[in-house]
Design a protein around this motif. Structure first.
Motif, PDB file in Angstrom:
ATOM      1  N   ALA A   1      41.793  66.675   0.929  1.00 57.10           N
ATOM      2  CA  ALA A   1      43.211  66.366   1.043  1.00 57.10           C
ATOM      3  C   ALA A   1      43.666  65.497  -0.129  1.00 57.10           C
ATOM      4  O   ALA A   1      44.842  65.435  -0.432  1.00 57.10           O
ATOM      5  N   GLN A   2      42.744  64.831  -0.777  1.00 59.48           N
ATOM      6  CA  GLN A   2      43.078  63.996  -1.917  1.00 59.48           C
ATOM      7  C   GLN A   2      43.185  64.881  -3.158  1.00 59.48           C
ATOM      8  O   GLN A   2      42.277  65.646  -3.471  1.00 59.48           O
ATOM      9  N   ALA A   3      44.305  64.763  -3.857  1.00 57.51           N
ATOM     10  CA  ALA A   3      44.516  65.577  -5.047  1.00 57.51           C
ATOM     11  C   ALA A   3      43.652  65.088  -6.202  1.00 57.51           C
ATOM     12  O   ALA A   3      43.444  63.896  -6.370  1.00 57.51           O
ATOM     13  N   ALA A   4      43.181  66.023  -6.959  1.00 53.89           N
ATOM     14  CA  ALA A   4      42.386  65.689  -8.137  1.00 53.89           C
ATOM     15  C   ALA A   4      43.320  65.245  -9.255  1.00 53.89           C
ATOM     16  O   ALA A   4      44.484  65.611  -9.296  1.00 53.89           O
ATOM     17  N   ASP A   5      42.814  64.450 -10.164  1.00 55.74           N
ATOM     18  CA  ASP A   5      43.576  64.041 -11.340  1.00 55.74           C
ATOM     19  C   ASP A   5      43.346  65.059 -12.454  1.00 55.74           C
ATOM     20  O   ASP A   5      42.281  65.643 -12.556  1.00 55.74           O
ATOM     21  N   ILE A   6      44.384  65.266 -13.276  1.00 57.49           N
ATOM     22  CA  ILE A   6      44.238  66.113 -14.453  1.00 57.49           C
ATOM     23  C   ILE A   6      44.719  65.336 -15.664  1.00 57.49           C
ATOM     24  O   ILE A   6      45.440  64.340 -15.542  1.00 57.49           O
ATOM     25  N   ASP A   7      44.344  65.793 -16.818  1.00 55.32           N
ATOM     26  CA  ASP A   7      44.776  65.197 -18.073  1.00 55.32           C
ATOM     27  C   ASP A   7      46.193  65.683 -18.350  1.00 55.32           C
ATOM     28  O   ASP A   7      46.406  66.833 -18.730  1.00 55.32           O
ATOM     29  N   ARG A   8      47.201  64.829 -18.136  1.00 57.56           N
ATOM     30  CA  ARG A   8      48.605  65.219 -18.276  1.00 57.56           C
ATOM     31  C   ARG A   8      48.985  65.469 -19.738  1.00 57.56           C
ATOM     32  O   ARG A   8      50.073  65.967 -20.010  1.00 57.56           O
ATOM     33  N   THR A   9      48.111  65.144 -20.697  1.00 57.69           N
ATOM     34  CA  THR A   9      48.378  65.519 -22.085  1.00 57.69           C
ATOM     35  C   THR A   9      47.945  66.961 -22.340  1.00 57.69           C
ATOM     36  O   THR A   9      48.309  67.545 -23.352  1.00 57.69           O
ATOM     37  N   SER A  10      47.170  67.536 -21.408  1.00 57.66           N
ATOM     38  CA  SER A  10      46.741  68.930 -21.509  1.00 57.66           C
ATOM     39  C   SER A  10      47.623  69.854 -20.691  1.00 57.66           C
ATOM     40  O   SER A  10      47.983  70.943 -21.130  1.00 57.66           O
TER      41      SER A  10
END
Length: 161
Positions: free
Chosen positions: A30-39
């Motif tokens: 249920a916890q969202a994963a983090d992504i590289d927002r510069t990508s």
């Protein structure tokens, strides 16, 4: 036969508990994963900031870039029912997708909403630079998404092209 052998090893309630455990472990977190927002970057619907225009005929949300400056931009426009632009043209090509509702379009310097044609949700539209047109919503709220190269300006029909 095999079912009765399993039941002898594990009672039915234990089998149910085991099945639920397997499903729970296989389900995504249920916890969202983090992504590289510069990508990869994105905005969810709740992140989109709508701003009403001065005339009160629509709201706009800038999704990318700055349409008032040179360079690429993406803007979402929410037309309110019963509102249409008057004949005008743009200095650059503009590209659209109708996200929801029906967007009505007409061409030429004479404003005549009865002579417009519908572009239902899912339609792709191009406004060619320097060509006079008008558009908007008739009976329902309509959301369109436009992208192009700024600065994004409109010139009323009849003005020097």
């Amino acid at each position: 036969m095999l079912g009765s052998a399993v039941e002898e090893v594990a009672p039915p309630m234990t089998m149910l508990a085991l099945a639920l455990l397997v499903v729970a472990l296989a389900a995504p977190s249920a916890q969202a994963a983090d992504i590289d927002r510069t990508s990869v970057d994105f905005k969810t619907p709740s992140d989109i900031a709508w701003v009403r225009n001065a005339a009160g005929t629509n709201e706009q949300a800038v999704l990318f870039g700055d349409p008032s400056k040179p360079g690429p931009y993406v803007v979402r426009i929410k037309w309110f029912p019963g509102n249409m632009s008057r004949p005008h043209f743009h200095p650059n090509d503009r590209f659209f997708v109708v996200v929801s509702g029906t967007w009505w379009m007409g061409t030429g310097e004479t404003f005549d909403p009865e002579r417009t044609v519908p572009a239902p949700a899912g339609s792709y539209v191009i406004h060619y630079r320097g060509k006079v047109h008008y558009d908007g919503a008739k009976t329902e709220e309509t959301i369109i998404q436009v992208w192009g190269m700024g600065p994004a300006t409109s010139t009323p029909a009849g003005k020097k092209q």
